[in-house]
Each structure stands twice: as structure tokens, then as C-alpha cells.
Write a protein that holds these residues in place. Structure first.
Motif, PDB file in Angstrom:
ATOM      1  N   SER A  88      22.001 -39.083 -33.496  1.00 55.82           N
ATOM      2  CA  SER A  88      20.726 -39.179 -34.212  1.00 55.82           C
ATOM      3  C   SER A  88      20.801 -38.425 -35.541  1.00 55.82           C
ATOM      4  O   SER A  88      20.326 -38.915 -36.572  1.00 55.82           O
ATOM      5  CB  SER A  88      19.593 -38.622 -33.347  1.00 55.82           C
ATOM      6  OG  SER A  88      19.399 -39.421 -32.192  1.00 55.82           O
ATOM      7  N   GLN A  89      21.409 -37.236 -35.522  1.00 58.48           N
ATOM      8  CA  GLN A  89      21.552 -36.479 -36.766  1.00 58.48           C
ATOM      9  C   GLN A  89      22.461 -37.207 -37.752  1.00 58.48           C
ATOM     10  O   GLN A  89      22.213 -37.214 -38.966  1.00 58.48           O
ATOM     11  CB  GLN A  89      22.099 -35.081 -36.479  1.00 58.48           C
ATOM     12  CG  GLN A  89      21.088 -34.166 -35.816  1.00 58.48           C
ATOM     13  CD  GLN A  89      21.485 -32.699 -35.885  1.00 58.48           C
ATOM     14  OE1 GLN A  89      22.528 -32.356 -36.414  1.00 58.48           O
ATOM     15  NE2 GLN A  89      20.636 -31.837 -35.358  1.00 58.48           N
ATOM     16  N   GLN A  90      23.496 -37.829 -37.249  1.00 62.57           N
ATOM     17  CA  GLN A  90      24.395 -38.595 -38.112  1.00 62.57           C
ATOM     18  C   GLN A  90      23.656 -39.765 -38.755  1.00 62.57           C
ATOM     19  O   GLN A  90      23.883 -40.081 -39.933  1.00 62.57           O
ATOM     20  CB  GLN A  90      25.591 -39.096 -37.308  1.00 62.57           C
ATOM     21  CG  GLN A  90      26.536 -37.992 -36.856  1.00 62.57           C
ATOM     22  CD  GLN A  90      27.592 -38.475 -35.877  1.00 62.57           C
ATOM     23  OE1 GLN A  90      27.494 -39.571 -35.323  1.00 62.57           O
ATOM     24  NE2 GLN A  90      28.605 -37.658 -35.639  1.00 62.57           N
TER      25      GLN A  90
ATOM     26  N   ILE B 149      13.452 -37.354 -32.675  1.00 66.03           N
ATOM     27  CA  ILE B 149      12.620 -36.559 -33.574  1.00 66.03           C
ATOM     28  C   ILE B 149      13.097 -35.110 -33.620  1.00 66.03           C
ATOM     29  O   ILE B 149      13.105 -34.477 -34.690  1.00 66.03           O
ATOM     30  CB  ILE B 149      11.121 -36.640 -33.190  1.00 66.03           C
ATOM     31  CG1 ILE B 149      10.253 -36.068 -34.307  1.00 66.03           C
ATOM     32  CG2 ILE B 149      10.837 -35.957 -31.877  1.00 66.03           C
ATOM     33  CD1 ILE B 149       8.766 -36.219 -34.078  1.00 66.03           C
ATOM     34  N   ALA B 150      13.534 -34.580 -32.487  1.00 62.21           N
ATOM     35  CA  ALA B 150      14.039 -33.200 -32.464  1.00 62.21           C
ATOM     36  C   ALA B 150      15.328 -33.082 -33.276  1.00 62.21           C
ATOM     37  O   ALA B 150      15.522 -32.114 -34.027  1.00 62.21           O
ATOM     38  CB  ALA B 150      14.269 -32.756 -31.033  1.00 62.21           C
ATOM     39  N   ALA B 151      16.209 -34.075 -33.143  1.00 58.06           N
ATOM     40  CA  ALA B 151      17.458 -34.061 -33.896  1.00 58.06           C
ATOM     41  C   ALA B 151      17.200 -34.209 -35.390  1.00 58.06           C
ATOM     42  O   ALA B 151      17.815 -33.517 -36.213  1.00 58.06           O
ATOM     43  CB  ALA B 151      18.372 -35.182 -33.404  1.00 58.06           C
ATOM     44  N   ALA B 152      16.285 -35.100 -35.740  1.00 62.67           N
ATOM     45  CA  ALA B 152      15.956 -35.307 -37.148  1.00 62.67           C
ATOM     46  C   ALA B 152      15.338 -34.042 -37.751  1.00 62.67           C
ATOM     47  O   ALA B 152      15.662 -33.665 -38.886  1.00 62.67           O
ATOM     48  CB  ALA B 152      14.999 -36.488 -37.292  1.00 62.67           C
ATOM     49  N   ALA B 153      14.461 -33.407 -37.007  1.00 64.63           N
ATOM     50  CA  ALA B 153      13.826 -32.178 -37.504  1.00 64.63           C
ATOM     51  C   ALA B 153      14.851 -31.072 -37.703  1.00 64.63           C
ATOM     52  O   ALA B 153      14.799 -30.316 -38.683  1.00 64.63           O
ATOM     53  CB  ALA B 153      12.736 -31.730 -36.533  1.00 64.63           C
ATOM     54  N   GLN B 154      15.785 -30.975 -36.760  1.00 60.20           N
ATOM     55  CA  GLN B 154      16.837 -29.960 -36.862  1.00 60.20           C
ATOM     56  C   GLN B 154      17.664 -30.186 -38.130  1.00 60.20           C
ATOM     57  O   GLN B 154      17.974 -29.232 -38.859  1.00 60.20           O
ATOM     58  CB  GLN B 154      17.737 -30.008 -35.630  1.00 60.20           C
ATOM     59  CG  GLN B 154      18.745 -28.875 -35.537  1.00 60.20           C
ATOM     60  CD  GLN B 154      18.084 -27.545 -35.231  1.00 60.20           C
ATOM     61  OE1 GLN B 154      17.244 -27.447 -34.330  1.00 60.20           O
ATOM     62  NE2 GLN B 154      18.447 -26.513 -35.980  1.00 60.20           N
TER      63      GLN B 154
ATOM     64  N   TYR C  47      19.528 -46.474 -34.992  1.00 64.97           N
ATOM     65  CA  TYR C  47      19.485 -46.147 -33.570  1.00 64.97           C
ATOM     66  C   TYR C  47      20.391 -44.961 -33.263  1.00 64.97           C
ATOM     67  O   TYR C  47      21.592 -44.997 -33.506  1.00 64.97           O
ATOM     68  CB  TYR C  47      19.904 -47.371 -32.744  1.00 64.97           C
ATOM     69  CG  TYR C  47      19.041 -48.573 -33.031  1.00 64.97           C
ATOM     70  CD1 TYR C  47      17.833 -48.753 -32.376  1.00 64.97           C
ATOM     71  CD2 TYR C  47      19.421 -49.503 -33.994  1.00 64.97           C
ATOM     72  CE1 TYR C  47      17.016 -49.838 -32.660  1.00 64.97           C
ATOM     73  CE2 TYR C  47      18.618 -50.593 -34.285  1.00 64.97           C
ATOM     74  CZ  TYR C  47      17.423 -50.757 -33.617  1.00 64.97           C
ATOM     75  OH  TYR C  47      16.608 -51.823 -33.908  1.00 64.97           O
ATOM     76  N   GLY C  48      19.785 -43.915 -32.718  1.00 63.63           N
ATOM     77  CA  GLY C  48      20.543 -42.722 -32.359  1.00 63.63           C
ATOM     78  C   GLY C  48      20.967 -42.689 -30.912  1.00 63.63           C
ATOM     79  O   GLY C  48      21.583 -41.717 -30.461  1.00 63.63           O
ATOM     80  N   ASP C  49      20.593 -43.729 -30.144  1.00 58.50           N
ATOM     81  CA  ASP C  49      20.968 -43.867 -28.735  1.00 58.50           C
ATOM     82  C   ASP C  49      20.524 -42.681 -27.880  1.00 58.50           C
ATOM     83  O   ASP C  49      21.148 -42.369 -26.859  1.00 58.50           O
ATOM     84  CB  ASP C  49      22.485 -44.053 -28.599  1.00 58.50           C
ATOM     85  CG  ASP C  49      22.955 -45.378 -29.185  1.00 58.50           C
ATOM     86  OD1 ASP C  49      22.104 -46.279 -29.366  1.00 58.50           O
ATOM     87  OD2 ASP C  49      24.149 -45.499 -29.488  1.00 58.50           O
TER      88      ASP C  49
END
Length: 364
Positions: free
Chosen positions: A234-236, A259-264, A226-228
Motif C-alpha cells: 500500500s505504501q509503495q 489508510i493506515a499505510a498511506a497515513a504513515q 490496489y495495495g492488497d
């Protein structure tokens, strides 16, 4: 701004009744009934006024949008759609909300809106139960409550605007990650929003059921984190997934922030192109990652129309056109006519899948 969609009639599918039986359901088992002897909708849900579909929309309605959190790009767009609708029917629009998406962070804002005499409160719930008492007080004071994106328990609101069917969202997510990974399959993980988000949890439960199908036997869900709906967290969480599950082949993130954080993160790492990513995202945010090879596809509904529909549903309730009972219909501006389904649920439509072939065609 005007929407160009042609008028259509949509109904909530029967399968939503299955979801309502779960603790993590998108909607509960209560509904508004009709009582011709009453002049007002009873906030307990046990009786309601007769609907007058010919009643005009009232002018000057005070409509407040309460998202899970402010400064979240997803809710910036939904609330923009709500503002457009409110301006069309000459109401007064406001947007309030917490900076963090915790379970009870919305309660104080609901209490303030009740004191201010809001006619309509449109909210996406961070928790299915945490805001119910506050919403009950708001309804007792005369406000109509419309949930969108993430529902409360059904007896806490008048209508729920469902962005797409939970089953459709879940099956689309699993299908997209399966196609991205390929026939060999492998370990996958889910990066969700908050642990109590009703919509996220319902989708995840249905994804688990979808993964039990024979065609997905080579996919194994090994973690849900959970990235809250916080980009940094989320990246962490993605970084931690890579360390804890070195054989990971794919990530599903059914949240636009996640999804944006993961993609980044993936696009600048050694995992680019090796760990596949899909989920729910904005074309405007995700197209660069489609084009640079970080991901192959993702999905979403028209987010602005979701807020637009919620605002018109609230106005129809506050104007007496509908009570929230199953089978009632109302017109939502340029989107046309909608029909209320079981458990006072209104369905916006089906999600759209975005790939390199079509992502440039969308501007939200």
C-alpha cells in the motif's frame, strides 16, 4: 465484554437493489423463500423451512470465522466481536484464514470446515464468485453461511451482514475528501484493497457516480490502485501515485490497512498536509495522524459489533429462528432486534465520521 447499545430495529434500504444489479454488487438477486412443507433450508435457495422465532438458540454450535486474511487489524476486531457473541450463547468459536487476501485463498479453509462439520461459517469474501462452489458444498453438508463486510453472490450464502449502506459509505468518502481539499478541488486517487473485493469495488463505482454531482465538479479521479491489504504494498502504491500524478491533491482509501499505510507514508514525507487523505480507518490507529496534521477526517462503523451481529445471525439460522427470508426478525444479543431486508441482507447501521473533536472518544 457486553455491548451497551439499546435494542433497535433496522432494515436494509431499498437502494441496495440498485447495487445488486452490478457485477460488483454487494449482494445478488437471490433470496431464501419459505416452504412450510419442508423441514430443512434447501441449499439451492429455491425452498426453505418455516422460521420459528420462538426457538431457543442451540448450545454447542460450532461457529467458524473466515476473514479475508489473518493478522489484519480490521478482521482481528470483527472476529473478536464474533467470539464474544459465540461465548454468550455457549457455542464453540474458531478463526481460520489465509495470510494473503487473494481471490481463491479461502477455498481450502471452507473445505476443511465442511469436513469438520461446522454449523456456521461467517466469512468476508475476497471475491464474489471464487468461493461459491466451496460454500455450496458446506451448505449441502448442513452449515449456515453468513457473509459480512464483503459479500459473495447472494445465492452462495444465507445472509449478508452489511456494515453500512454502500451509498452512504461512498457519499461520505467523497464528501470528506472534498471538504479536506477545499473549494479549489483537484486530482484525487483511490487506494483500494484487492482488485476483486466486492465491497471495495461497489463503493468505488458509487464514488464515481457521486463525483458526477455538480458540487464535486472540481474533483477529478485520476487513478485507482490496489495495495492488497498489505501495508508495504500500500505504501509503495502511494509513493507511485505521487510520482505519476504530481498534481494529486487527495487520496481516498476505503480499507483500514490502506489508510493506515498511506497515513504513515504521508506523515513522513514532503506531501504531509499537501496531499489530503481520508477513508475507512480505526480511531485507535488513525488519531495520531489526525492530531499531527496528516489528515483531517475519516470514517468507519463499529467493527466489533459487525462481527458480533454476524455471529448471532449465524446462530439464529442454525437454530431455526430464521431462514434468511425478507421480513424475518431476530435478536442479536445486546444489539437488539434486526430485520432481514431484500436479498437476505441485514444492515448494521450508519458509518461514523471521526475528526480531532471526537476521535479520542472511541477505543476500537
Amino acid at each position: 465484554m457486553r455491548f451497551s447499545s439499546k435494542a433497535t430495529r433496522r432494515t436494509a434500504p431499498v437502494f441496495l437493489a440498485i447495487v445488486t444489479g452490478l457485477t460488483l454488487a454487494l449482494s445478488g438477486c437471490g433470496g431464501t423463500t419459505v416452504n412450510s412443507d419442508s423441514d430443512e433450508v434447501a441449499n439451492s435457495g429455491t425452498s426453505a423451512a418455516s422460521a420459528n422465532p420462538d426457538a431457543p438458540l442451540k448450545e454447542g454450535l460450532k461457529v467458524a470465522f473466515l476473514p479475508k486474511q489473518l493478522n489484519n487489524s480490521y478482521f482481528t476486531v470483527t472476529d473478536r466481536g464474533g467470539k464474544t457473541a459465540v461465548e454468550e450463547y455457549k457455542g464453540t468459536f474458531s478463526e481460520v484464514g489465509p495470510s494473503e487476501a487473494s481471490a481463491s485463498s479461502q477455498v481450502s479453509y471452507i473445505n476443511t470446515l465442511t469436513q469438520q462439520g461446522a454449523d456456521v461459517i461467517a466469512t468476508s469474501a475476497n471475491d464474489p464468485k471464487a468461493i461459491c462452489s466451496a460454500l455450496d458444498e458446506a451448505r449441502s453438508a448442513g452449515a449456515k453461511v453468513v457473509t459480512f463486510d464483503s459479500d459473495t453472490d447472494a445465492d452462495c450464502r444465507d445472509l449478508y451482514i452489511n456494515q453500512a449502506t454502500a451509498e452512504g459509505i461512498a457519499s461520505t468518502q467523497v464528501k470528506l475528501i472534498s471538504e479536506a481539499i477545499g473549494a479549489d478541488g483537484g486530482d484525487i486517487a483511490v487506494l483500494s484493497a484487492t482488485a476483486n473485493a466486492t465491497n471495495q469495488n461497489a463503493w468505488i463505482e458509487l464514488m464515481k457516480k457521486e463525483l458526477q454531482k455538480p458540487e464535486y465538479s472540481k474533483l477529478k479521479l485520476v487513478a485507482t490502485v490496489y495495495g492488497d491489504d498489505n501495508a508495504q504494498k500500500s505504501q509503495q502504491e502511494v509513493q507511485a501515485l505521487m510520482q505519476q500524478h504530481p498534481t494529486l491533491k487527495g487520496i481516498i482509501s476505503p480499507t483500514t490497512v490502506g489508510i493506515a499505510a498511506a497515513a504513515q507514508y504521508l506523515s513522513g514525507s514532503e506531501y504531509k498536509g499537501k496531499v489530503q487523505l481520508t477513508g475507512l480507518g480505526f480511531p485507535s490507529q488513525m488519531k495520531e495522524f489526525i492530531k499531527n496534521g496528516t489528515m483531517k477526517s475519516f470514517a468507519l462503523w463499529d467493527v466489533e459489533k459487525l462481527g458480533y451481529l454476524a455471529a448471532y445471525a449465524g446462530a439464529a439460522l442454525a437454530s431455526g429462528q430464521i431462514t434468511g427470508a425478507e421480513g424475518e426478525t431476530f435478536k442479536a444479543g445486546d444489539l437488539g432486534e434486526f430485520t432481514i431486508g431484500a436479498d437476505s441482507v441485514v444492515l448494521l447501521g450508519d458509518p461514523t465520521v471521526f475528526t480531532a473533536d471526537n476521535v479520542d472518544q472511541f477505543n476500537f
